[in-house]
Enzyme design. Structure first.
Site, PDB file in Angstrom:
ATOM      1  CG  ASN A  12      72.510  -2.531  44.405  1.00 18.97           C
ATOM      2  OD1 ASN A  12      71.579  -2.731  43.541  1.00 18.97           O
ATOM      3  ND2 ASN A  12      72.862  -1.419  44.681  1.00 18.97           N
ATOM      4  CG  ASP A  14      69.807  -0.864  42.483  1.00 18.69           C
ATOM      5  OD1 ASP A  14      68.702  -1.383  43.426  1.00 18.69           O
ATOM      6  OD2 ASP A  14      70.289  -0.111  42.753  1.00 18.69           O
ATOM      7  CG  HIS A  15      72.345  -3.062  37.843  1.00 21.78           C
ATOM      8  ND1 HIS A  15      71.776  -1.965  36.896  1.00 21.78           N
ATOM      9  CD2 HIS A  15      73.279  -2.498  38.553  1.00 21.78           C
ATOM     10  CE1 HIS A  15      72.455  -0.735  37.628  1.00 21.78           C
ATOM     11  NE2 HIS A  15      73.207  -1.106  38.405  1.00 21.78           N
ATOM     12  CG  HIS A  48      69.811   3.944  44.259  1.00 21.97           C
ATOM     13  ND1 HIS A  48      70.768   4.545  43.621  1.00 21.97           N
ATOM     14  CD2 HIS A  48      69.096   4.963  44.649  1.00 21.97           C
ATOM     15  CE1 HIS A  48      70.741   5.939  43.806  1.00 21.97           C
ATOM     16  NE2 HIS A  48      69.596   6.148  44.338  1.00 21.97           N
ATOM     17  NE  ARG A  50      70.261   5.698  39.854  1.00 20.08           N
ATOM     18  CZ  ARG A  50      71.065   6.512  40.142  1.00 20.08           C
ATOM     19  NH1 ARG A  50      70.669   7.948  39.667  1.00 20.08           N
ATOM     20  NH2 ARG A  50      72.329   6.449  40.141  1.00 20.08           N
ATOM     21  NE  ARG A  54      68.691   5.980  36.093  1.00 18.40           N
ATOM     22  CZ  ARG A  54      69.717   6.488  36.136  1.00 18.40           C
ATOM     23  NH1 ARG A  54      71.071   5.965  35.964  1.00 18.40           N
ATOM     24  NH2 ARG A  54      69.864   7.804  35.943  1.00 18.40           N
ATOM     25  CG  HIS A  55      67.695   0.614  39.150  1.00 17.22           C
ATOM     26  ND1 HIS A  55      67.448   1.039  40.385  1.00 17.22           N
ATOM     27  CD2 HIS A  55      68.974   1.285  38.445  1.00 17.22           C
ATOM     28  CE1 HIS A  55      68.467   1.959  40.838  1.00 17.22           C
ATOM     29  NE2 HIS A  55      69.346   1.799  39.757  1.00 17.22           N
ATOM     30  CD  GLU A  75      72.604   2.034  47.118  1.00 11.68           C
ATOM     31  OE1 GLU A  75      72.340   2.365  46.164  1.00 11.68           O
ATOM     32  OE2 GLU A  75      73.218   1.036  47.439  1.00 11.68           O
ATOM     33  CB  THR A 105      76.243   4.425  38.341  1.00 12.74           C
ATOM     34  OG1 THR A 105      76.188   3.542  39.287  1.00 12.74           O
ATOM     35  CG2 THR A 105      77.794   4.865  38.103  1.00 12.74           C
ATOM     36  CB  THR A 106      76.065   6.494  42.911  1.00 13.00           C
ATOM     37  OG1 THR A 106      74.412   6.040  42.899  1.00 13.00           O
ATOM     38  CG2 THR A 106      75.801   7.319  44.012  1.00 13.00           C
ATOM     39  CD  GLU A 156      77.700   1.322  50.997  1.00 10.63           C
ATOM     40  OE1 GLU A 156      76.642   1.226  51.367  1.00 10.63           O
ATOM     41  OE2 GLU A 156      78.039   1.156  49.715  1.00 10.63           O
ATOM     42  CG  HIS A 195      80.388   2.683  43.137  1.00 13.38           C
ATOM     43  ND1 HIS A 195      79.108   2.913  42.704  1.00 13.38           N
ATOM     44  CD2 HIS A 195      80.913   2.882  41.812  1.00 13.38           C
ATOM     45  CE1 HIS A 195      78.914   3.315  41.528  1.00 13.38           C
ATOM     46  NE2 HIS A 195      80.202   3.218  40.980  1.00 13.38           N
ATOM     47  N   GLY A 217      76.635  -4.725  43.837  1.00 15.31           N
ATOM     48  CA  GLY A 217      75.728  -5.033  42.831  1.00 15.31           C
ATOM     49  C   GLY A 217      75.914  -5.524  41.405  1.00 15.31           C
TER      50      GLY A 217
HETATM   51  N1  PXP Z   1      76.781   1.060  47.738  1.00 16.94           N
HETATM   52  C1  PXP Z   1      75.885   2.227  47.264  1.00 16.94           C
HETATM   53  C2  PXP Z   1      75.709   3.129  48.126  1.00 16.94           C
HETATM   54  C3  PXP Z   1      75.684   2.441  45.707  1.00 16.94           C
HETATM   55  O1  PXP Z   1      75.061   3.356  45.444  1.00 16.94           O
HETATM   56  C4  PXP Z   1      76.077   1.313  45.102  1.00 16.94           C
HETATM   57  C5  PXP Z   1      75.430   1.398  43.491  1.00 16.94           C
HETATM   58  O2  PXP Z   1      75.865   2.482  42.895  1.00 16.94           O
HETATM   59  C6  PXP Z   1      76.569   0.214  45.479  1.00 16.94           C
HETATM   60  C7  PXP Z   1      76.728   0.117  46.817  1.00 16.94           C
HETATM   61  C8  PXP Z   1      77.070  -0.880  44.627  1.00 16.94           C
HETATM   62  O3  PXP Z   1      77.664  -0.542  43.494  1.00 16.94           O
HETATM   63  P1  PXP Z   1      78.082  -1.763  42.183  1.00 16.94           P
HETATM   64  O4  PXP Z   1      76.644  -1.800  41.518  1.00 16.94           O
HETATM   65  O5  PXP Z   1      79.074  -0.664  41.425  1.00 16.94           O
HETATM   66  O6  PXP Z   1      78.568  -2.827  42.919  1.00 16.94           O
END
Ligand code: PXP
Length: 245
Positions: A12, A14-15, A48, A50, A54-55, A75, A105-106, A156, A195, A217
């Site tokens: 992931n 995103d960050h 993701h 959003r 934001r990312h 996502e 976060t989610t 998931e 996650h 991620g």
């Molecule tokens: N899977 C899903 C569906 C997510 O929404 C996220 C981010 O919240 C992740 C995996 C990855 O989580 P993390 O960034 O905590 O590794």
């Protein structure tokens, strides 16, 4: 001994975009991260989009898709806006996640049972477009049954409760994930997980033989600050492989 089934690593990114957006420019570019993940043998890119952008931003999606051949797992919240974007970009997979504007976060899984009527047309339209639908749910029988009723081919499991627990409670959460992964396979659903996974907590999850994919991620991007993304992804891959061996 041969592996029970391969375990894919979706990264992931995103960050990377979070850091980029902090200054409003175009560096660091999540596309470059996607290219590195592809080069070191990652199995997929997760992003993701959003509601508040934001990312990851809309234009990132096409750029990521153009830059690598890796499957993109988008996502998305269960909204008409996100559905239209998914249909336009046609990612390999769409993982439907709950989304609250004010959350960091989610925070938890999707209530697939309570939201059946809202999710059903979205799952159907994504599936009709050839997009593999995944539902991000808590590892519970109730939510798995709801995913089955919705016809989702993939779930998931949200591993946040496992990741944030310790000791006996963590062992209990792990057992819950393991039982629901086995149950998902019995229902004909492919189980993934993600996650809050880190070098320290990934192995017991990776050892669950029914899981087909982990999406990771925040920790990897954080580690990348110190050791580089290539090294961080390789290390995570190695830990996953050791756990499966
Ligand atoms: N899977 C899903 C569906 C997510 O929404 C996220 C981010 O919240 C992740 C995996 C990855 O989580 P993390 O960034 O905590 O590794």
């Amino acid at each position: 001994m041969t592996n029970p089934r391969p375990l894919r690593l979706g990264v992931n990114i995103d960050h990377v975009a979070t850091i980029r957006n902090a200054r409003g420019g175009d560096h660091p570019d999540p596309v470059r991260a996607a290219e590195i993940v592809a080069a070191v043998g990652g199995d997929g890119i997760t992003a993701h989009l959003r509601e508040d952008r934001r990312h990851i931003r809309d234009e990132d999606l096409a750029r990521i898709q153009a830059a690598t051949d890796l499957p993109l797992n988008l996502e998305m919240a269960a909204t008409e806006e996100m559905l239209a974007i998914a249909l336009r970009h046609s990612p390999h997979a769409a993982c439907i996640v709950p989304e609250k504007r004010e959350e960091v976060t989610t925070e938890g899984g999707l209530d697939a049972a309570g939201l059946h009527n809202r999710l059903a047309p979205i799952v159907a339209r994504l599936s009709d477009a050839g997009i593999r639908v995944s539902l991000f749910i808590e590892p519970s029988e109730h939510q798995l049954e709801a995913a089955r009723k919705l016809g989702a081919p993939v779930v998931e499991f949200h591993t946040g409760e496992y990741a944030h627990a310790s000791g006996e409670e963590q062992a209990r959460q792990l057992e819950r994930i393991a039982q629901m992964a086995a149950h998902a396979v019995d229902l004909g659903i492919e189980p993934h997980a993600g996650h809050g996974l880190t070098y320290d907590n990934v192995q017991p999850v990776a050892a669950i033989p029914q899981l087909a994919e982990l999406n990771i991620g925040h920790y990897l991007i954080g580690e990348a600050v110190f050791v580089g993304l290539e090294t961080a992804v390789r290390r995570m891959r190695q830990l996953m492989d050791e756990a499966r061996a």
